[in-house]
Design a protein around this motif. Structure first.
Motif, PDB file in Angstrom:
ATOM      1  N   GLU A 213      14.682   1.701 -15.112  1.00 38.27           N
ATOM      2  CA  GLU A 213      13.598   1.109 -15.779  1.00 38.27           C
ATOM      3  C   GLU A 213      12.154   1.081 -15.036  1.00 38.27           C
ATOM      4  OE1 GLU A 213      16.159  -0.860 -19.357  1.00 38.27           O
ATOM      5  OE2 GLU A 213      15.038  -2.054 -18.147  1.00 38.27           O
ATOM      6  N   ALA A 214      12.478   0.582 -13.676  1.00 38.81           N
ATOM      7  CA  ALA A 214      11.342   0.355 -12.987  1.00 38.81           C
ATOM      8  C   ALA A 214      10.538   1.621 -12.550  1.00 38.81           C
ATOM      9  CB  ALA A 214      11.647  -0.396 -11.802  1.00 38.81           C
ATOM     10  N   GLY A 215      11.628   2.819 -12.519  1.00 41.40           N
ATOM     11  CA  GLY A 215      10.813   4.145 -12.418  1.00 41.40           C
ATOM     12  C   GLY A 215      11.388   4.994 -11.246  1.00 41.40           C
ATOM     13  N   VAL A 216      12.759   4.471 -10.760  1.00 40.66           N
ATOM     14  CA  VAL A 216      13.564   5.379  -9.844  1.00 40.66           C
ATOM     15  C   VAL A 216      13.948   6.574 -10.450  1.00 40.66           C
ATOM     16  CG1 VAL A 216      15.685   5.211  -8.468  1.00 40.66           C
ATOM     17  CG2 VAL A 216      13.991   3.257  -8.409  1.00 40.66           C
ATOM     18  N   THR A 217      13.634   7.722  -9.637  1.00 34.91           N
ATOM     19  CA  THR A 217      14.163   9.091 -10.199  1.00 34.91           C
ATOM     20  C   THR A 217      15.657   9.226  -9.569  1.00 34.91           C
ATOM     21  OG1 THR A 217      12.407   9.693  -8.676  1.00 34.91           O
ATOM     22  CG2 THR A 217      12.458  10.577 -10.852  1.00 34.91           C
TER      23      THR A 217
ATOM     24  N   LYS B 161       4.436  -5.096  -0.654  1.00 39.22           N
ATOM     25  CA  LYS B 161       4.096  -3.821  -1.377  1.00 39.22           C
ATOM     26  C   LYS B 161       2.935  -3.094  -0.838  1.00 39.22           C
ATOM     27  CE  LYS B 161       2.650  -5.027  -5.717  1.00 39.22           C
ATOM     28  NZ  LYS B 161       2.858  -5.499  -7.179  1.00 39.22           N
ATOM     29  N   GLU B 162       1.827  -4.090  -0.516  1.00 34.38           N
ATOM     30  CA  GLU B 162       0.773  -3.153  -0.033  1.00 34.38           C
ATOM     31  C   GLU B 162       1.029  -2.266   1.208  1.00 34.38           C
ATOM     32  OE1 GLU B 162       1.006  -6.735  -0.552  1.00 34.38           O
ATOM     33  OE2 GLU B 162       0.047  -6.520  -2.622  1.00 34.38           O
ATOM     34  N   THR B 163       1.819  -2.689   2.064  1.00 33.41           N
ATOM     35  CA  THR B 163       2.200  -1.772   3.394  1.00 33.41           C
ATOM     36  C   THR B 163       2.977  -0.717   2.739  1.00 33.41           C
ATOM     37  OG1 THR B 163       2.564  -3.982   4.533  1.00 33.41           O
ATOM     38  CG2 THR B 163       3.510  -1.739   5.614  1.00 33.41           C
ATOM     39  N   VAL B 164       4.040  -0.822   1.847  1.00 32.11           N
ATOM     40  CA  VAL B 164       4.757   0.422   1.164  1.00 32.11           C
ATOM     41  C   VAL B 164       3.804   1.441   0.614  1.00 32.11           C
ATOM     42  CG1 VAL B 164       6.668   1.152  -0.282  1.00 32.11           C
ATOM     43  CG2 VAL B 164       6.924  -0.939   1.047  1.00 32.11           C
ATOM     44  N   MET B 165       2.706   0.884  -0.203  1.00 32.44           N
ATOM     45  CA  MET B 165       1.767   1.454  -1.102  1.00 32.44           C
ATOM     46  C   MET B 165       1.000   2.431   0.144  1.00 32.44           C
ATOM     47  SD  MET B 165       2.481   1.689  -4.318  1.00 32.44           S
ATOM     48  CE  MET B 165       0.790   2.401  -4.788  1.00 32.44           C
ATOM     49  N   ALA B 166       0.755   1.891   0.940  1.00 37.34           N
ATOM     50  CA  ALA B 166      -0.171   2.536   1.760  1.00 37.34           C
ATOM     51  C   ALA B 166       0.492   3.768   2.466  1.00 37.34           C
ATOM     52  CB  ALA B 166      -0.656   1.754   3.123  1.00 37.34           C
ATOM     53  N   SER B 167       1.669   3.706   2.798  1.00 38.31           N
ATOM     54  CA  SER B 167       2.714   4.557   3.362  1.00 38.31           C
ATOM     55  C   SER B 167       2.876   5.750   2.346  1.00 38.31           C
ATOM     56  CB  SER B 167       4.032   3.998   3.946  1.00 38.31           C
ATOM     57  OG  SER B 167       4.919   4.997   4.258  1.00 38.31           O
TER      58      SER B 167
ATOM     59  N   ILE C  46       7.844  -3.327  -5.870  1.00 41.73           N
ATOM     60  CA  ILE C  46       7.569  -1.973  -5.326  1.00 41.73           C
ATOM     61  C   ILE C  46       7.656  -0.546  -5.944  1.00 41.73           C
ATOM     62  CG2 ILE C  46       8.127  -0.536  -3.022  1.00 41.73           C
ATOM     63  CD1 ILE C  46       8.618  -3.427  -1.807  1.00 41.73           C
ATOM     64  N   VAL C  47       8.944  -0.677  -6.478  1.00 43.11           N
ATOM     65  CA  VAL C  47       9.428   0.733  -7.150  1.00 43.11           C
ATOM     66  C   VAL C  47       8.372   0.962  -8.538  1.00 43.11           C
ATOM     67  CG1 VAL C  47      11.193   1.823  -8.563  1.00 43.11           C
ATOM     68  CG2 VAL C  47      11.712   0.532  -6.630  1.00 43.11           C
ATOM     69  N   LYS C  48       8.001   0.115  -9.005  1.00 45.01           N
ATOM     70  CA  LYS C  48       6.984   0.269 -10.202  1.00 45.01           C
ATOM     71  C   LYS C  48       5.681   0.772  -9.842  1.00 45.01           C
ATOM     72  CE  LYS C  48       8.788  -3.373 -13.476  1.00 45.01           C
ATOM     73  NZ  LYS C  48       8.792  -4.651 -13.690  1.00 45.01           N
ATOM     74  N   GLU C  49       5.285   0.132  -8.767  1.00 47.17           N
ATOM     75  CA  GLU C  49       3.891   0.507  -8.063  1.00 47.17           C
ATOM     76  C   GLU C  49       3.976   2.128  -7.598  1.00 47.17           C
ATOM     77  OE1 GLU C  49       1.949  -2.654  -7.660  1.00 47.17           O
ATOM     78  OE2 GLU C  49       0.097  -1.749  -6.469  1.00 47.17           O
ATOM     79  N   VAL C  50       4.966   2.251  -6.818  1.00 45.36           N
ATOM     80  CA  VAL C  50       5.031   3.618  -6.030  1.00 45.36           C
ATOM     81  C   VAL C  50       5.351   4.728  -7.142  1.00 45.36           C
ATOM     82  CG1 VAL C  50       6.745   4.990  -4.609  1.00 45.36           C
ATOM     83  CG2 VAL C  50       6.258   2.839  -3.959  1.00 45.36           C
TER      84      VAL C  50
ATOM     85  N   LEU D 231      10.888   6.087   4.236  1.00 45.05           N
ATOM     86  CA  LEU D 231      10.307   4.954   4.987  1.00 45.05           C
ATOM     87  C   LEU D 231      11.512   3.648   4.830  1.00 45.05           C
ATOM     88  CD1 LEU D 231       7.918   3.028   5.914  1.00 45.05           C
ATOM     89  CD2 LEU D 231       7.351   2.302   3.357  1.00 45.05           C
ATOM     90  N   SER D 232      11.580   3.226   5.973  1.00 42.29           N
ATOM     91  CA  SER D 232      12.533   2.057   5.855  1.00 42.29           C
ATOM     92  C   SER D 232      11.741   0.882   5.618  1.00 42.29           C
ATOM     93  CB  SER D 232      13.058   1.901   7.353  1.00 42.29           C
ATOM     94  OG  SER D 232      13.906   0.579   7.282  1.00 42.29           O
ATOM     95  N   ILE D 233      12.043   0.364   4.353  1.00 44.06           N
ATOM     96  CA  ILE D 233      11.236  -0.742   3.970  1.00 44.06           C
ATOM     97  C   ILE D 233      12.001  -2.296   4.353  1.00 44.06           C
ATOM     98  CG2 ILE D 233      10.375   0.214   1.878  1.00 44.06           C
ATOM     99  CD1 ILE D 233      12.469  -1.225   0.214  1.00 44.06           C
TER     100      ILE D 233
END
Ligand code: SAM
Ligand code: DTB
Ligand code: SF4
Length: 336
Positions: free
Chosen positions: A140-144, A72-78, A112-116, A40-42
């Motif tokens: 720390e935010a959760g990026v792998t 954040k909402e748009t990214v989460m939907a995707s 955004i990363v934390k939520e995704v 996804l292109s954010i």
């Protein structure tokens, strides 16, 4: 692997090369499993950099519509849709030279990363240059995994990009590794490079310590308005050879058959999977360019009897081999 070894490998008869690659693949991965990743292109377009292949550079006259950072909402939907469709990795890309801690845009990306990352997929981001502190914050935010491609050899890079250097790219990769994130690092074929450039890039990537977790191999999607808009298509056998060399040089990495699949036949893709590609971008859009329709990909995987790979969201960064020098280094005199 060094350049001479890679050159020897690359010049093997085609079937010898892909058989060697197949054996390495089977020794390192479950055969018949392909990882599905959604991109996804954010934040789209308006980039300060001059990468000659990229439609998102503000320096070229293209038809691209710029888009500010998505909510954040748009990214989460995707991201939820990607998970529902079977993707196990969600990759977010931004058209920036880089990010700096303390800025509003960086804070927004971190949120955004934390939520995704709560969705249980692997989370990959590609935001351009990172300093050491930004890398730790993203980890720390959760990026792998962090995607930062070298794209070509150190020698050819200045013909393609002048607004930042190969060393800048290597520095970011070092920061990502030091923060304990996995590195996703590959390149593009078809940007007026020689075979030696391709293999030099692989030499550099395979010398990373630890080696990258994934190696995306993109084929140029020529974008109208960019300097490389009229470049010819990469020979499919050369693409398969490159996939095979990547599989052998970086045996533990997922080799991702990335941009350019819309112009590949099913048969070429099948050869790529045989030669060691075990990951694709899934869904009908890459960042700005087209990708095969998801239904078409499902059909192809079913025809080949390929299944999808499970997610590994807690993906640990590969171990450093302390017997080897710290990476990255492109071994060019005076470069690093
Ligand atoms: N701005 C960040 C950066 O440069 O690292 C992230 C986004 S950038 C679009 C990510 C990668 O996409 C590039 O390094 C390149 O490998 C690939 N890419 C970009 N445009 C492409 C094109 N037209 N065809 C094939 N691959 C492309
Ligand atoms: C990568 O190596 N390929 C992806 C991902 N990493 C970010 C990007 C491909 C971009 C293709 C051109 C476009 O969509 O604009
Ligand atoms: Fe910007 Fe990345 Fe495109 Fe280069 S490749 S112009 S840094 S978005």
């Amino acid at each position: 692997m060094n350049l001479a070894e890679l050159q020897e490998l690359h010049s093997l008869p085609f079937f010898d090369l892909i058989s060697r690659a197949r054996a390495v693949h089977e020794a390192n991965f479950p055969a018949g499993k392909i990882q599905l990743c959604t991109l996804l292109s954010i934040k789209t377009g308006g980039c300060s950099e001059d990468c000659a292949y990229c439609t998102q550079s503000a320096r070229y006259e293209t038809d691209l519509e710029n888009q500010r950072l998505l909510s954040k909402e748009t990214v989460m939907a995707s991201a939820r849709a990607a998970r529902a469709n079977g993707s196990t990795r969600f990759c977010m890309g931004a058209a920036w030279r880089g990010v700096r801690g303390g800025t509003e845009r960086f804070n927004q990306v971190v949120e955004i990363v934390k939520e995704v990352s709560s969705l249980g997929m692997e989370v990959c981001v590609t935001l351009g240059e990172l300093g050491p502190n930004e890398a730790v914050t993203l980890k720390e935010a959760g990026v792998t995994a962090y995607n930062h491609n070298l794209d070509t050899s150190p020698e050819h890079y200045p013909n393609i990009v002048t607004s930042h250097t190969y060393e800048d790219r290597l520095r970011t990769i070092r920061n990502v590794q030091d923060a304990g994130m996995s590195v996703c690092c590959g390149g593009i074929l078809g940007i007026s490079e020689t075979i030696t450039d391709r293999l030099r890039m692989l030499e550099v990537i395979s010398s990373f310590n630890p080696q990258p977790e994934s190696v995306p191999i993109n084929s140029l999607m020529p974008m109208p308005g960019t300097p490389l808009a009229n470049n010819p298509q990469v020979d499919p056998f050369d693409l398969v050879r490159m996939i095979a060399c990547a599989r052998i040089a970086v045996p533990g990495a997922k080799v991702r058959l990335s941009a350019g699949r819309t112009r590949l036949s099913d048969e070429t893709q099948a050869l790529c999977f045989f030669a060691g590609a075990n990951s694709i971008f899934y869904g009908d859009k890459l960042l700005t360019a087209e990708n095969p329709e998801a239904g078409k990909d499902r059909e192809l995987l079913a025809k080949l009897g390929l299944e999808t790979l499970e997610p590994n969201p807690s993906l640990a960064a590969p171990e450093t081999d302390h017997a080897l020098p710290a990476s990255p280094c492109c071994s060019t005199a005076g470069c690093c």
